[in-house]
Design a protein around this motif. Structure first.
Motif, PDB file in Angstrom:
ATOM      1  N   GLY A   1      -0.165  -8.116 -11.065  1.00  0.00           N
ATOM      2  CA  GLY A   1       0.512  -6.861 -10.771  1.00  0.00           C
ATOM      3  C   GLY A   1      -0.176  -6.186  -9.606  1.00  0.00           C
ATOM      4  N   ILE A   2       0.554  -5.337  -8.904  1.00  0.00           N
ATOM      5  CA  ILE A   2       0.021  -4.674  -7.714  1.00  0.00           C
ATOM      6  C   ILE A   2      -0.278  -3.217  -8.048  1.00  0.00           C
ATOM      7  CG2 ILE A   2       0.449  -4.087  -5.306  1.00  0.00           C
ATOM      8  CD1 ILE A   2       0.263  -7.090  -5.898  1.00  0.00           C
ATOM      9  N   VAL A   3      -1.482  -2.768  -7.731  1.00  0.00           N
ATOM     10  CA  VAL A   3      -1.890  -1.383  -7.923  1.00  0.00           C
ATOM     11  C   VAL A   3      -1.845  -0.676  -6.575  1.00  0.00           C
ATOM     12  CG1 VAL A   3      -3.756   0.141  -8.657  1.00  0.00           C
ATOM     13  CG2 VAL A   3      -3.330  -2.000  -9.902  1.00  0.00           C
ATOM     14  N   VAL A   4      -1.070   0.403  -6.512  1.00  0.00           N
ATOM     15  CA  VAL A   4      -0.844   1.109  -5.251  1.00  0.00           C
ATOM     16  C   VAL A   4      -1.853   2.255  -5.153  1.00  0.00           C
ATOM     17  CG1 VAL A   4       0.864   2.263  -3.805  1.00  0.00           C
ATOM     18  CG2 VAL A   4       1.596   0.518  -5.449  1.00  0.00           C
ATOM     19  N   PRO A   5      -2.657   2.322  -4.083  1.00  0.00           N
ATOM     20  CA  PRO A   5      -3.794   3.245  -4.049  1.00  0.00           C
ATOM     21  C   PRO A   5      -3.473   4.702  -3.778  1.00  0.00           C
ATOM     22  CG  PRO A   5      -3.716   1.941  -2.037  1.00  0.00           C
ATOM     23  CD  PRO A   5      -2.659   1.388  -2.939  1.00  0.00           C
ATOM     24  N   ALA A   6      -2.274   5.027  -3.295  1.00  0.00           N
ATOM     25  CA  ALA A   6      -1.971   6.430  -2.963  1.00  0.00           C
ATOM     26  C   ALA A   6      -0.519   6.735  -3.286  1.00  0.00           C
ATOM     27  CB  ALA A   6      -2.252   6.711  -1.483  1.00  0.00           C
ATOM     28  N   ASP A   7      -0.267   7.990  -3.681  1.00  0.00           N
ATOM     29  CA  ASP A   7       1.089   8.418  -4.049  1.00  0.00           C
ATOM     30  C   ASP A   7       1.824   8.962  -2.833  1.00  0.00           C
ATOM     31  OD1 ASP A   7       0.485   7.697  -6.617  1.00  0.00           O
ATOM     32  OD2 ASP A   7       0.108   9.738  -7.320  1.00  0.00           O
ATOM     33  N   ASP A   8       2.065   8.100  -1.859  1.00  0.00           N
ATOM     34  CA  ASP A   8       2.878   8.524  -0.721  1.00  0.00           C
ATOM     35  C   ASP A   8       3.818   7.388  -0.349  1.00  0.00           C
ATOM     36  OD1 ASP A   8       1.933   7.023   1.879  1.00  0.00           O
ATOM     37  OD2 ASP A   8       0.118   7.533   0.775  1.00  0.00           O
ATOM     38  N   PRO A   9       4.984   7.718   0.221  1.00  0.00           N
ATOM     39  CA  PRO A   9       6.002   6.692   0.480  1.00  0.00           C
ATOM     40  C   PRO A   9       5.526   5.552   1.371  1.00  0.00           C
ATOM     41  CG  PRO A   9       6.968   8.879   0.620  1.00  0.00           C
ATOM     42  CD  PRO A   9       5.485   9.081   0.515  1.00  0.00           C
ATOM     43  N   HIS A  10       4.704   5.842   2.382  1.00  0.00           N
ATOM     44  CA  HIS A  10       4.261   4.793   3.293  1.00  0.00           C
ATOM     45  C   HIS A  10       3.408   3.757   2.557  1.00  0.00           C
ATOM     46  CE1 HIS A  10       5.735   6.486   7.106  1.00  0.00           C
ATOM     47  NE2 HIS A  10       5.473   7.670   6.570  1.00  0.00           N
ATOM     48  N   THR A  11       2.510   4.233   1.683  1.00  0.00           N
ATOM     49  CA  THR A  11       1.649   3.295   0.955  1.00  0.00           C
ATOM     50  C   THR A  11       2.472   2.454  -0.011  1.00  0.00           C
ATOM     51  OG1 THR A  11      -0.149   4.914   1.100  1.00  0.00           O
ATOM     52  CG2 THR A  11      -0.425   3.114  -0.456  1.00  0.00           C
ATOM     53  N   TRP A  12       3.452   3.073  -0.664  1.00  0.00           N
ATOM     54  CA  TRP A  12       4.309   2.315  -1.569  1.00  0.00           C
ATOM     55  C   TRP A  12       5.196   1.343  -0.793  1.00  0.00           C
ATOM     56  CZ3 TRP A  12       5.196   1.840  -6.875  1.00  0.00           C
ATOM     57  CH2 TRP A  12       4.270   2.511  -7.675  1.00  0.00           C
ATOM     58  N   ALA A  13       5.676   1.740   0.374  1.00  0.00           N
ATOM     59  CA  ALA A  13       6.466   0.813   1.190  1.00  0.00           C
ATOM     60  C   ALA A  13       5.636  -0.395   1.611  1.00  0.00           C
ATOM     61  CB  ALA A  13       7.012   1.544   2.422  1.00  0.00           C
ATOM     62  N   ASP A  14       4.363  -0.163   1.972  1.00  0.00           N
ATOM     63  CA  ASP A  14       3.477  -1.275   2.342  1.00  0.00           C
ATOM     64  C   ASP A  14       3.279  -2.228   1.168  1.00  0.00           C
ATOM     65  OD1 ASP A  14       3.206  -0.154   4.848  1.00  0.00           O
ATOM     66  OD2 ASP A  14       1.259   0.781   4.416  1.00  0.00           O
ATOM     67  N   ALA A  15       3.077  -1.656  -0.037  1.00  0.00           N
ATOM     68  CA  ALA A  15       2.867  -2.492  -1.220  1.00  0.00           C
ATOM     69  C   ALA A  15       4.114  -3.300  -1.549  1.00  0.00           C
ATOM     70  CB  ALA A  15       2.463  -1.616  -2.409  1.00  0.00           C
ATOM     71  N   LEU A  16       5.273  -2.654  -1.465  1.00  0.00           N
ATOM     72  CA  LEU A  16       6.524  -3.380  -1.705  1.00  0.00           C
ATOM     73  C   LEU A  16       6.710  -4.502  -0.696  1.00  0.00           C
ATOM     74  CD1 LEU A  16       8.879  -0.375  -2.508  1.00  0.00           C
ATOM     75  CD2 LEU A  16       8.507  -2.335  -4.016  1.00  0.00           C
ATOM     76  N   ALA A  17       6.351  -4.252   0.552  1.00  0.00           N
ATOM     77  CA  ALA A  17       6.541  -5.249   1.603  1.00  0.00           C
ATOM     78  C   ALA A  17       5.738  -6.511   1.329  1.00  0.00           C
ATOM     79  CB  ALA A  17       6.156  -4.653   2.960  1.00  0.00           C
ATOM     80  N   THR A  18       4.568  -6.395   0.707  1.00  0.00           N
ATOM     81  CA  THR A  18       3.768  -7.596   0.424  1.00  0.00           C
ATOM     82  C   THR A  18       4.498  -8.544  -0.521  1.00  0.00           C
ATOM     83  OG1 THR A  18       2.615  -6.612  -1.492  1.00  0.00           O
ATOM     84  CG2 THR A  18       1.645  -6.257   0.701  1.00  0.00           C
ATOM     85  N   LEU A  19       5.446  -8.011  -1.274  1.00  0.00           N
ATOM     86  CA  LEU A  19       6.203  -8.848  -2.212  1.00  0.00           C
ATOM     87  C   LEU A  19       7.550  -9.268  -1.642  1.00  0.00           C
ATOM     88  CD1 LEU A  19       5.476  -6.863  -5.501  1.00  0.00           C
ATOM     89  CD2 LEU A  19       4.477  -9.051  -4.831  1.00  0.00           C
ATOM     90  N   VAL A  20       8.325  -8.313  -1.141  1.00  0.00           N
ATOM     91  CA  VAL A  20       9.699  -8.628  -0.753  1.00  0.00           C
ATOM     92  C   VAL A  20       9.770  -9.441   0.536  1.00  0.00           C
ATOM     93  CG1 VAL A  20      10.544  -6.574  -1.944  1.00  0.00           C
ATOM     94  CG2 VAL A  20      10.086  -6.474   0.518  1.00  0.00           C
ATOM     95  N   THR A  21       8.701  -9.446   1.334  1.00  0.00           N
ATOM     96  CA  THR A  21       8.714 -10.232   2.580  1.00  0.00           C
ATOM     97  C   THR A  21       7.966 -11.546   2.439  1.00  0.00           C
ATOM     98  OG1 THR A  21       6.682  -9.184   3.438  1.00  0.00           O
ATOM     99  CG2 THR A  21       8.792  -8.097   3.930  1.00  0.00           C
ATOM    100  N   ASP A  22       7.411 -11.806   1.256  1.00  0.00           N
ATOM    101  CA  ASP A  22       6.628 -13.029   1.052  1.00  0.00           C
ATOM    102  C   ASP A  22       7.050 -13.668  -0.272  1.00  0.00           C
ATOM    103  OD1 ASP A  22       4.772 -15.023   0.669  1.00  0.00           O
ATOM    104  OD2 ASP A  22       3.038 -13.815   1.255  1.00  0.00           O
ATOM    105  N   PRO A  23       8.073 -14.520  -0.261  1.00  0.00           N
ATOM    106  CA  PRO A  23       8.569 -15.122  -1.507  1.00  0.00           C
ATOM    107  C   PRO A  23       7.499 -15.885  -2.275  1.00  0.00           C
ATOM    108  CG  PRO A  23      10.117 -15.496   0.288  1.00  0.00           C
ATOM    109  CD  PRO A  23       8.879 -14.908   0.909  1.00  0.00           C
ATOM    110  N   HIS A  24       6.587 -16.541  -1.579  1.00  0.00           N
ATOM    111  CA  HIS A  24       5.534 -17.298  -2.269  1.00  0.00           C
ATOM    112  C   HIS A  24       4.624 -16.354  -3.051  1.00  0.00           C
ATOM    113  CE1 HIS A  24       2.604 -20.457  -3.029  1.00  0.00           C
ATOM    114  NE2 HIS A  24       1.665 -19.648  -2.582  1.00  0.00           N
ATOM    115  N   HIS A  25       4.240 -15.254  -2.419  1.00  0.00           N
ATOM    116  CA  HIS A  25       3.390 -14.271  -3.103  1.00  0.00           C
ATOM    117  C   HIS A  25       4.130 -13.634  -4.280  1.00  0.00           C
ATOM    118  CE1 HIS A  25       0.343 -11.340  -3.819  1.00  0.00           C
ATOM    119  NE2 HIS A  25       1.029 -10.320  -3.337  1.00  0.00           N
TER     120      HIS A  25
END
Length: 427
Positions: free
Chosen positions: A357-381
């Motif tokens: 599971g991914i733990v998001v370090p800050a409660d702001d949209p940019h940080t959450w968008a970065d965390a989401l991107a690590t999953l939705v742009t990398d099918p293997h991950h």
């Protein structure tokens, strides 16, 4: 064995939230055990009419109409499960004396009625029922979120937040009220180490114990056929990852934060589709922000919800008002990659943060968008995190029956003579 009354002062229906569902699962587990291994168990809920639903000869649900219900307020604001704000519930008061153990789960009408009756019995010198409690929702913190939201909306002042003062006052008052009720109980069960750390200095370490949440592994599990079914039934896109949010669709669960993160993700050119299960005040705002990139399925019963879990890819849950977060366990059991806020109690479901599971370090949209991107742009991950989540759920998340037998039954049986039991008038 003793007769146990569990007092769940929330409305029970097919769309009820996690606390109601938890006690449904505990009751189902008790009904599946032979009579004699568990006490006679009655779980009291609120309902539109008074009625009884029998699960087994020794297990039943009783629904009682509220005296001062919050259904209209909750419906208007999407403000969560309806409860009863009355200081006393006469119908419950007539039924409670038939039980030996009274298990409180909240701090409203049912709880105040139980403590009032116990104090009266102590003053008369009558036998006093054993009071046990469990904490399922951080009501003071949740009330603060709603108070702040309503006050700021009613008094919009640029650069000022009038809701902050009112929210702090509401939280302090409700926390004192909750603590007075818990003070009347011989045992208080909490889902997290943080909850134990908060209450142990107040009640004494010997009176605070754990109450975990279970997982229904038969209902929630990976299903490779679910995506096609979900796409066909609801017209969801088949060419992009589906990000699921399940719960109250309002600020208390962090939905606006998630919606803005998905908007940022879309603006970057990374495609993902938000699937929402539930209802609440933020539904319109999310649709205005994401348009066709968001689909609302509304409240769903557990079996339908299991199909939706298994058909999605990511479960994103920015909420910080959970004491446990059953939905996170259900998502992991269904094989979803979960995104959770750093420091939230929901991260306790992870065995290896960053891997299952991914733990998001800050409660702001940019940080959450970065965390989401690590999953939705990398099918293997994404596939690796999903597989690890399912493995953690399978090997580390207990069943409801195990939690019932290990965490609840020991506190429902009669205490030993050296137990430290508070006087009933402690509240």
């Amino acid at each position: 064995m003793d007769s146990v009354a569990v007092l769940v002062e929330l409305t029970r229906n097919a769309m009820s939230g996690g606390q109601v569902k938890s006690w449904e699962r505990f009751a189902e587990s008790a009904a599946g055990l032979p009579d004699g291994l568990v006490p006679d168990l009655t779980v009291y809920f609120l309902g539109e009419r008074d009625h009884v639903e029998t699960l087994a000869p020794h297990v039943r649900f009783v629904m009682l109409r509220p005296v001062l219900g919050t259904a209209r307020l909750s419906s208007a604001e999407g403000a969560g499960d309806a409860t009863d704000l009355a200081p006393y519930h006469p119908r419950l008061a007539a039924l409670l004396p038939r039980h030996d153990v009274w298990h409180l789960t909240h701090s409203f009408a049912y709880a105040t009625t139980a403590v009032r009756l116990a104090r009266a019995a102590a003053r008369r010198g009558d036998p006093v029922p054993r009071l046990v409690a469990s904490v399922h929702t951080d009501v003071p913190r949740l009330a603060a979120v709603y108070t702040r939201h309503l006050a700021d909306r009613a008094l919009p002042l640029p650069g000022h937040h009038p809701g902050d003062v009112l929210a702090d006052q509401a939280e302090r008052w409700l926390r004192r009220r909750r603590d007075r009720l818990l003070g009347a109980c011989e045992r208080v069960l909490v889902p997290t180490p943080a909850g134990r750390a908060e209450l142990a200095p107040l009640l004494g370490p010997h009176r605070v114990g754990p109450l975990r949440r279970g997982t229904d592994h038969d209902r929630f599990h990976p299903d490779p056929t679910a995506r096609a079914l979900l796409t066909h039934r609801h017209g969801l896109p088949a060419d992009r990852p589906l990000v699921l949010f399940a719960g109250r669709l309002d600020a208390s669960k962090g939905l606006p934060l998630l919606a803005h993160a998905l908007r940022l993700l879309r603006d970057r050119g990374d495609a993902a589709h938000l699937v929402m299960v539930g209802s609440g005040a933020e539904t319109g705002a999310v649709h205005r922000l994401l348009g066709a990139d968001a689909t609302l399925l509304g409240p769903l019963p557990q079996d339908r919800l299991a199909e939706v879990y298994a058909g999605c890819d990511v479960f994103a849950f920015p909420s910080r008002t959970e004491t446990c977060g059953n939905v996170v366990a259900e998502a992991m059991a269904s094989g979803l990659a979960v995104l959770l806020p750093e420091g939230a109690t929901t991260t306790q479901w992870l065995s290896a943060p960053g891997r299952d599971g991914i733990v998001v370090p800050a409660d702001d949209p940019h940080t959450w968008a970065d965390a989401l991107a690590t999953l939705v742009t990398d099918p293997h991950h994404l596939t690796g995190v999903r597989r690890a989540a399912a493995a953690t759920a399978r090997h580390h998340h207990p069943t409801w029956t195990r939690v019932l037998t290990e965490d609840l039954l020991p506190h429902w049986t009669r205490p030993s003579p050296d137990d430290h039991t508070p006087p009933a008038h402690a509240a």
